[in-house]
Design a protein around this motif. Structure first.
Motif, mmCIF file in Angstrom:
data_model
loop_
_atom_site.group_PDB
_atom_site.id
_atom_site.type_symbol
_atom_site.label_atom_id
_atom_site.label_comp_id
_atom_site.label_asym_id
_atom_site.label_seq_id
_atom_site.Cartn_x
_atom_site.Cartn_y
_atom_site.Cartn_z
ATOM 1 N N GLU A 6 11.810 75.451 29.254
ATOM 2 C CA GLU A 6 10.831 74.379 29.023
ATOM 3 C C GLU A 6 9.496 74.615 29.730
ATOM 4 O O GLU A 6 8.464 74.105 29.288
ATOM 5 N N ALA A 7 9.495 75.377 30.810
ATOM 6 C CA ALA A 7 8.292 75.491 31.636
ATOM 7 C C ALA A 7 7.249 76.419 31.020
ATOM 8 O O ALA A 7 7.570 77.436 30.410
ATOM 9 N N ASP A 8 5.981 76.044 31.222
ATOM 10 C CA ASP A 8 4.861 76.940 30.931
ATOM 11 C C ASP A 8 4.470 77.710 32.186
ATOM 12 O O ASP A 8 4.011 78.842 32.109
ATOM 13 N N ASP B 109 5.385 65.855 33.532
ATOM 14 C CA ASP B 109 5.171 67.256 33.183
ATOM 15 C C ASP B 109 5.893 68.211 34.118
ATOM 16 O O ASP B 109 5.613 69.416 34.124
ATOM 17 N N ARG C 232 0.243 71.373 30.745
ATOM 18 C CA ARG C 232 1.317 72.368 30.813
ATOM 19 C C ARG C 232 2.527 71.830 31.562
ATOM 20 O O ARG C 232 2.398 71.049 32.495
ATOM 21 N N LYS C 233 3.686 72.291 31.171
ATOM 22 C CA LYS C 233 4.930 71.894 31.833
ATOM 23 C C LYS C 233 5.142 72.790 33.048
ATOM 24 O O LYS C 233 5.098 74.015 32.949
ATOM 25 N N CYS D 79 -1.217 67.215 37.926
ATOM 26 C CA CYS D 79 -0.035 67.270 37.062
ATOM 27 C C CYS D 79 0.750 65.976 37.277
ATOM 28 O O CYS D 79 0.931 65.542 38.415
#
Length: 266
Positions: A63-65, A31, A3-4, A27
């Protein structure tokens, strides 16, 4: 973790969280994306951590999850107004602002958002933090576990009901300041007794660190551990007597209640 991870704001607390996540290996730098207020700050973060940086909050939100809102509380309304149209239904938004309730946050976004409200503390900067978190509707148990796992690299976490988040602010969010005052006072007394100040801080700080570890690792009541140090007719019980006479417990109690009151009315 595929995940971002996004950060809007990256001051002391945001940097502590970023560093902890990267150091844990959960992470990779590729990312992570961070937005900052200045190009100078963006460049510094980019060069130090090898992450993507931008000065556009909307890019990060898009862009982020998992999105950490790491700006100061007074900027939350402004930042949310900028990004709310970019936040997706599946995106998890993690906040860390005292007084900003889940209801207030939902109103600012104006739509259903997966919200996790947290209160970290500055010892996260040395990977010994304590974080309380409460969970908004729509966030699954698996997503809560994901955020807790992500934070394990820099802090302990406990999920609490939202009505206790102001208590978390008083007991762990603000309390490092109380502890620093205690360490400083002990060091001052040691200096008065003839010890060099640098050495006095080391003795005092390590005593506090070790005592806290005893509470966490033995599971014994702090009062029981205190009693074990107080030998009959010894030095420690006399020091405890003076602390009781000077109202140490009451002072700490009232300080925390004041902190709690201010947090509830922010």
């Amino acid at each position: 973790m595929s995940r971002k991870i996004g950060f809007i704001g990256c001051g002391n607390m945001g940097t502590a969280i970023l560093q902890g996540i990267l150091d844990s290996g959960k992470c990779g730098a590729a990312d992570v994306i961070v937005s900052t207020k200045s190009e100078e700050s963006a460049k510094a973060k980019r060069e130090k951590y090898g992450i993507d940086t931008t000065m556009d909050n909307c890019v990060v939100a898009r862009e982020a999850d998992i999105l950490f809102l790491a700006v100061k509380p007074q900027f939350y309304a402004q930042v949310i107004a900028q990004i709310r149209d970019e936040v997706r239904e599946a995106e998890i938004v993690v906040t860390m602002a005292p007084g900003k309730t889940l209801e207030w946050l939902r109103e600012q976004f104006g739509k259903a958002v997966k919200l996790i409200r947290t209160m970290p503390n500055t010892p996260s900067m040395v990977k010994e933090g304590m974080m309380g978190m409460c969970v908004g509707s729509g966030v699954t148990d698996e997503e809560v576990a994901l955020i807790r796992e992500l934070c394990d690299g820099f802090t302990r976490t406990e999920v609490v009901p939202e009505h206790l988040m102001d208590v978390v602010t008083a007991v762990s969010g603000s309390s490092p300041a109380y502890v620093y005052m205690f360490i400083e006072a002990m060091a001052d007394a040691a200096v008065a007794g003839g010890m060099q100040r640098s050495q006095a801080y080391t003795f005092a700080a390590q005593a506090v660190l070790g005592s806290a570890k005893m509470v966490l690792e033995t599971g014994e009541h702090p009062g029981v551990l205190k009693d074990k140090v107080c030998s009959p007719g010894g030095t420690t019980i006399q020091a405890v007597r003076v602390l009781e006479d000077k109202g140490m417990r009451s002072a700490v109690f009232e300080a925390m209640m004041k902190c709690l009151d201010i947090s509830r009315n922010m």
